[in-house]
Scaffold this motif. Sequence first.
Motif, PDB file in Angstrom:
ATOM      1  N   GLY A  56       0.819  -1.208   0.000  1.00  0.00           N
ATOM      2  CA  GLY A  56       0.000   0.000   0.000  1.00  0.00           C
ATOM      3  C   GLY A  56       0.846   1.247   0.000  1.00  0.00           C
ATOM      4  N   ARG A  57       1.909   1.205   0.786  1.00  0.00           N
ATOM      5  CA  ARG A  57       2.770   2.371   0.851  1.00  0.00           C
ATOM      6  C   ARG A  57       3.379   2.658  -0.509  1.00  0.00           C
ATOM      7  NH1 ARG A  57       5.455   1.131   5.631  1.00  0.00           N
ATOM      8  NH2 ARG A  57       3.390   1.405   6.461  1.00  0.00           N
ATOM      9  N   LEU A  58       3.733   1.561  -1.192  1.00  0.00           N
ATOM     10  CA  LEU A  58       4.269   1.735  -2.544  1.00  0.00           C
ATOM     11  C   LEU A  58       3.227   2.365  -3.448  1.00  0.00           C
ATOM     12  CD1 LEU A  58       6.216  -1.552  -3.353  1.00  0.00           C
ATOM     13  CD2 LEU A  58       7.137   0.747  -3.173  1.00  0.00           C
ATOM     14  N   GLY A  59       2.026   1.846  -3.345  1.00  0.00           N
ATOM     15  CA  GLY A  59       0.948   2.348  -4.191  1.00  0.00           C
ATOM     16  C   GLY A  59       0.696   3.820  -3.954  1.00  0.00           C
ATOM     17  N   MET A 119     -10.406  -0.338  -7.111  1.00  0.00           N
ATOM     18  CA  MET A 119     -10.634  -0.833  -5.747  1.00  0.00           C
ATOM     19  C   MET A 119      -9.310  -1.102  -5.060  1.00  0.00           C
ATOM     20  SD  MET A 119     -13.128  -4.038  -6.003  1.00  0.00           S
ATOM     21  CE  MET A 119     -14.221  -4.144  -7.349  1.00  0.00           C
ATOM     22  N   THR A 120      -8.471  -1.876  -5.791  1.00  0.00           N
ATOM     23  CA  THR A 120      -7.245  -2.354  -5.159  1.00  0.00           C
ATOM     24  C   THR A 120      -6.306  -1.199  -4.860  1.00  0.00           C
ATOM     25  OG1 THR A 120      -7.545  -4.189  -6.674  1.00  0.00           O
ATOM     26  CG2 THR A 120      -5.538  -4.170  -5.360  1.00  0.00           C
ATOM     27  N   LEU A 121      -6.113  -0.333  -5.861  1.00  0.00           N
ATOM     28  CA  LEU A 121      -5.207   0.778  -5.651  1.00  0.00           C
ATOM     29  C   LEU A 121      -5.714   1.690  -4.557  1.00  0.00           C
ATOM     30  CD1 LEU A 121      -2.626   2.007  -6.766  1.00  0.00           C
ATOM     31  CD2 LEU A 121      -4.039   3.468  -8.193  1.00  0.00           C
ATOM     32  N   GLY A 122      -7.014   1.962  -4.594  1.00  0.00           N
ATOM     33  CA  GLY A 122      -7.585   2.863  -3.597  1.00  0.00           C
ATOM     34  C   GLY A 122      -7.380   2.327  -2.194  1.00  0.00           C
ATOM     35  N   ASN A 123      -7.710   1.038  -1.993  1.00  0.00           N
ATOM     36  CA  ASN A 123      -7.588   0.471  -0.649  1.00  0.00           C
ATOM     37  C   ASN A 123      -6.148   0.395  -0.204  1.00  0.00           C
ATOM     38  OD1 ASN A 123     -10.247   0.070   0.175  1.00  0.00           O
ATOM     39  ND2 ASN A 123     -10.447  -1.694  -1.161  1.00  0.00           N
ATOM     40  N   LEU A 124      -5.266  -0.055  -1.119  1.00  0.00           N
ATOM     41  CA  LEU A 124      -3.867  -0.196  -0.712  1.00  0.00           C
ATOM     42  C   LEU A 124      -3.252   1.161  -0.381  1.00  0.00           C
ATOM     43  CD1 LEU A 124      -2.586  -2.961  -3.119  1.00  0.00           C
ATOM     44  CD2 LEU A 124      -3.102  -3.131  -0.691  1.00  0.00           C
ATOM     45  N   SER A 125      -3.564   2.154  -1.207  1.00  0.00           N
ATOM     46  CA  SER A 125      -2.982   3.468  -0.937  1.00  0.00           C
ATOM     47  C   SER A 125      -3.494   4.056   0.362  1.00  0.00           C
ATOM     48  CB  SER A 125      -3.305   4.436  -2.073  1.00  0.00           C
ATOM     49  OG  SER A 125      -2.910   3.902  -3.295  1.00  0.00           O
ATOM     50  N   ALA A 126      -4.746   3.773   0.654  1.00  0.00           N
ATOM     51  CA  ALA A 126      -5.300   4.354   1.876  1.00  0.00           C
ATOM     52  C   ALA A 126      -4.637   3.808   3.113  1.00  0.00           C
ATOM     53  CB  ALA A 126      -6.802   4.076   1.939  1.00  0.00           C
ATOM     54  N   LEU A 127      -4.066   2.590   3.004  1.00  0.00           N
ATOM     55  CA  LEU A 127      -3.444   1.990   4.178  1.00  0.00           C
ATOM     56  C   LEU A 127      -2.335   2.845   4.740  1.00  0.00           C
ATOM     57  CD1 LEU A 127      -3.187  -1.727   3.042  1.00  0.00           C
ATOM     58  CD2 LEU A 127      -4.698  -0.795   4.772  1.00  0.00           C
ATOM     59  N   ALA A 137      -9.709  -3.104   3.343  1.00  0.00           N
ATOM     60  CA  ALA A 137     -10.206  -1.808   3.793  1.00  0.00           C
ATOM     61  C   ALA A 137     -10.436  -1.764   5.291  1.00  0.00           C
ATOM     62  CB  ALA A 137     -11.512  -1.478   3.071  1.00  0.00           C
ATOM     63  N   ILE A 138     -10.638  -2.965   5.870  1.00  0.00           N
ATOM     64  CA  ILE A 138     -10.957  -2.978   7.300  1.00  0.00           C
ATOM     65  C   ILE A 138      -9.879  -2.257   8.090  1.00  0.00           C
ATOM     66  CG2 ILE A 138     -11.227  -4.482   9.295  1.00  0.00           C
ATOM     67  CD1 ILE A 138     -12.543  -6.500   7.542  1.00  0.00           C
ATOM     68  N   TYR A 139      -8.633  -2.435   7.683  1.00  0.00           N
ATOM     69  CA  TYR A 139      -7.551  -1.871   8.496  1.00  0.00           C
ATOM     70  C   TYR A 139      -7.697  -0.360   8.642  1.00  0.00           C
ATOM     71  CZ  TYR A 139      -3.093  -0.247  10.064  1.00  0.00           C
ATOM     72  OH  TYR A 139      -2.127   0.392  10.786  1.00  0.00           O
ATOM     73  N   TYR A 140      -7.807   0.335   7.509  1.00  0.00           N
ATOM     74  CA  TYR A 140      -7.733   1.788   7.681  1.00  0.00           C
ATOM     75  C   TYR A 140      -9.041   2.390   8.190  1.00  0.00           C
ATOM     76  CZ  TYR A 140      -9.680   2.176   2.913  1.00  0.00           C
ATOM     77  OH  TYR A 140     -10.452   2.084   1.797  1.00  0.00           O
ATOM     78  N   TYR A 141     -10.163   1.757   7.891  1.00  0.00           N
ATOM     79  CA  TYR A 141     -11.398   2.293   8.468  1.00  0.00           C
ATOM     80  C   TYR A 141     -11.415   2.083   9.970  1.00  0.00           C
ATOM     81  CZ  TYR A 141     -13.564   2.913   3.911  1.00  0.00           C
ATOM     82  OH  TYR A 141     -13.855   3.319   2.652  1.00  0.00           O
ATOM     83  N   LEU A 142     -11.010   0.902  10.366  1.00  0.00           N
ATOM     84  CA  LEU A 142     -11.047   0.657  11.797  1.00  0.00           C
ATOM     85  C   LEU A 142      -9.951   1.400  12.526  1.00  0.00           C
ATOM     86  CD1 LEU A 142     -12.249  -2.973  12.247  1.00  0.00           C
ATOM     87  CD2 LEU A 142     -13.481  -0.855  12.156  1.00  0.00           C
ATOM     88  N   SER A 143      -8.905   1.835  11.831  1.00  0.00           N
ATOM     89  CA  SER A 143      -7.927   2.629  12.542  1.00  0.00           C
ATOM     90  C   SER A 143      -8.525   3.979  12.908  1.00  0.00           C
ATOM     91  CB  SER A 143      -6.650   2.803  11.718  1.00  0.00           C
ATOM     92  OG  SER A 143      -6.872   3.701  10.660  1.00  0.00           O
TER      93      SER A 143
END
Lengths: 595, 475, 85
Positions: free
Chosen positions: A562-565, B276-284, B411-417
């Motif tokens: 994710g950080r990479l993205g 979806m994938t990029l959005g969720n991963l980047s949000a992390l 997505a659970i990770y960043y919403y729940l954070s």
Amino acid sequence: MATSSFLHPSLGFLVLAVILPFLPGRQWKWLLLIPPVIALWSVFTMTPGVHAVLPYLGEQVILGRVDRLSLIFAQVFAVMSLIGMTYALNVPDKGSHIAASLYVAGSFGSVFAGDYLSLFVFWELMSIGSTFLIFLNRSRESTLAGFRYFLFHTVGGLFLLGGLLLRHQATGSFAFDHIPADGAALYDWLILIGFCVNAAVVPLHAWLPDAYPRATVAGAVFMCAFTTKTAVYVLARGFAGWEILAVAGAVMAVYGVGHAIIANSARRILAYDIISQVGYMAVGIGVGTAMTLDGAAAHAYAHILYKSLLFMSIGCLIQGLGTDRLEKLGGLASRLPWITLFFTVGSLSISGMPLFNGFVTKTMTIAGTAAAHHTAIALALEVATVGTFIAVGIRLPYFVFWRRRPADAGPEPVWKPLPWNMYAGMALAAVLCIAQGVHPDMLYHFLPYAVDVPYEPWAAWNVLQALLLLGFAGLATYLLRGLLVTHPGVNLDFDYFYRLIGKALLFVICRPIAWIDGLWSEVYRVIGLNALKVLGWVSAWFDRSVIDCMVDGSAITVSDVGRLGAKLQSGNLQNYLAMTGVLFLLIFGLVWYLG
Amino acid sequence: MNLHPALIIPELFQFLLILALFLQSMGDGAKGPRPGRWVPLFAALGIVAAVAGFPARGLLFHDVYQVDALSQFFKLAIAIGFFVTVSNASRQPTLPENKRSDYFLFLALSAEGLMLLSSSTELFTLYLALELSSYSLYTVISLRARDKGAAEAGIKYILFGAVATALALYGLSYVLAGQHTTYIAELTGKSWTWANSPQAVIGLALFLGGMFYKLALFPFHFWCPDVYQGTSNETATFAATLPKLGAVVVLVRLSAFLTPGLEITTLLAWLGAISMTLGNLSALAQKDVKRILGFSSVAHAGYVMVGLVSGTAEGMAAAAFYALAYVAMNLLAFWVVSRVASDGRNLKLDDLNGLYKRAPVLAFALAVGAFALVGLPPSVGFIGKLFLITSAWNHGYNWLVITLAVNSAFAIYYYLSLVRHAYTEETVAAGSAEPDTSAFSLVGAGILSAVVLILGLLPSPVFDLAIAAGQGVIR
Amino acid sequence: MSSLGALFDRLGKQHRLWRNLFFAALVLLLGLNLMIRPEEAHFGWDAYPGAFAAFGLVVGFVLLLILEKIVRPLIARKEDFYGDI
């Protein structure tokens, strides 16, 4: 009136029971009078018919079966609830009012129930409410009595439940209607037993004199009216014309007065007398003619009024003096004239003295029974009339009010003044007793069944007969007045056997079970617990070493990706635009090429 | 011309609102009632107007403007969303006083544009409505108390939007050349395979690019996190929610001719998956709350695609319902953000620390919003995803459905954070402004949470409307 | 004590008066029984004058004697017989 209207009288009481805990302050007591008034209004405005039919699990639950039979009982219950609530207005304990409200709600529900399911629910509600009316007296004696009461009534309820379930299995319906006496099956007998427990039919009656004297002052007033009369209603509805009820009723009538004559506390005398009077009603139902059924209903109506009056006056003595033991009372007529007066109205009513309502109802029942050629039973009822007069008309008032207080009864107890509402309740009941006695049509108007030859209570012979019977019974008592002494103590009754059975069951069932349980606990402790510990250790190791590693590892990987993205998001607009164009064309091309 | 005013009641009401705001904006703002007071009231009346106009059906302006179940459903949603956003914006701390009526004027214009977008059934009309809504929004993005970041966000939004809409117009010209019509009803009957009409396919793809820009779908999403972060919280509330509705309604209309198997449809599916994938991963990796919500917008745009590619009425309904659900959840999240940042600053995750003590109701509302965005029952996010999955399964894009499920896990990770910081972190940064815990804030949070939960528990009334709307589009 | 209480007190002390009134009433009732009789006798014997009077008297005697002399001694127990109090 084309529209049918039905407001279930229970609703007001249920609402009261629910909201009462949340009301602050002390002015909530005035709310207690609202549900009875609503119930009265509802009873007088509801239209006959079947209302409030609810589908439930494929069955029809009928909450509002209104006909003349249920209406007359509902009417007297509504009047009684007003009297009772007035009497109980001063009680500060919210719990008693909630219990009483639930109890009354259960009664109304039972009266209007058109099917066994809802009847059962309300039946049990009554049982619970009344049990708490005993518990809330808060003494060891009352707690134990309440427990026995609850056990017994639960057993009775189980008979009812078993009967109704078997009935459903056999007939496919829960409808609660008349059961013809011939061709009755086992389940009908089970239901009858269940009803008879509440009706205090001998030998299932001993809970009544055990529990009623130990209830709270206001609680006993409620209880004397509702449990047994609801049972009378359901018997009248379902088992009218069953011979065995007539016989049982005769036994009850005589048995009840027998105990009443020799009992030693005022409330116990009255409690045994309830059994006797319900015996009259059971006879009326068992004989099953229109006149006797009317007599039973009328007697129930009158009984509620005068019995509650009697319980109210004795309740006043308990609240004011602290005791209802005959050996400790005496000479209260001059100290407490109004209570004496109200009590006298009640005792004359119960004895069947003309000018009071007991006369117009008791004599109707007996006349109907004799007219239906059940001579022996009618005779038994006449015997019971004599006995009632002796027990409650002469003996009880003599010991409590008119004789001089014996010197060995201890110091004179101090009188705690009573609040106005208790007198108001008694006055209301007394006025109704006299009004119905003087103007019997007031009561007869509501009787459920039409009779070819209506009963004339004020016919000369009827009056004379009653006066003769009572007068010469009085003479007998006068002549044997030396026998009238108080004997402190209890008299054995069938509860001796109940306790015996209870103890036996405990011994036979509980001891072996306790032994097995002890054994099992040992096994569990030695083998089970250790095995559990080992399992726990293994699971914890697996979780830590294997699962956590995998999960944490994958989570960290995803987070790093994710950080990479996120680095794609450089912040430069030209990068964005360039990437947009390139990526879009790239993907479009790939889709076209590969698709 | 066949103009019947009875058919366009919501738009007319919005237009009246615009006129009133315009007149007020011509003054210097010192006289007259403050817009923050009366505009929410009128927006509430606008909801009534949208409800009144709900049963209207008809065609206007030579069939370019269609009033049907779909358009009225979305107009109602836009009206409700507009009401919530202007209520939210009535307490904007970073807006200069004399620009308040202008601000609301442009928001109202943007909403009007979106309403017109819902009813457009012809590509040029669509384009015009799109431009109206976009331009109005461009102007207000940078209104944030002389903040440089806001100005940068505004420039990015304008320029990116300009490129995207230019591409859209170019694509429209190709479509016109290839299919010789711009009416969607007529385009539905044409062939859209690469073999038969390559020019039209390219044109449609480019035109869709304009819609994707509004929806923030990959690869047209790059503006999204930066703009949300740069603009003020209240403006971000509007920009994050209502334009999505407009984009989705257009996509629903256009997907009437996007049958599964076509290259266009596959393109949409791929873009959705990557989005979806990029959005969720980047949000992390994000620390700023609005950036998180921005990337989550990108991800949710991908989810909406799942419903559109199925080509069935249920799929359209699921996409429309999910757009509505997304707007509700996002409104809730942004409401909480706006109230917590009572001085209008950008919230970092650490600014949420200890919120359960400082403002328990807002913390709870944030938790509801976060759980809804994750897709946990009983919230509307769960139901929306459920509808998407069931409508898209076994229509040829099962891999997309699986991607949706996997992404929900990410997505659970960043919403729940968000929830973790609000409930379990104790250290509160000193000197930051206190969250707004007035009745206005708490009641609004409460009502929005209730909507999210109730729609999740009882989605049938709304979903039935969406189904009816979807069936109106696909014969 | 209140006026009603004083009244009861006075009346309660008039034993002779009440006894005489009582006997007079009984005689009156017996006399009336000679004239007023039931149209249909329910039990057969109740058509005879004085039948119910005798019934009441006899039943009263029997009840009191049996209960106080026979039944009570059999079943009377101490107050705390069951150990509940």
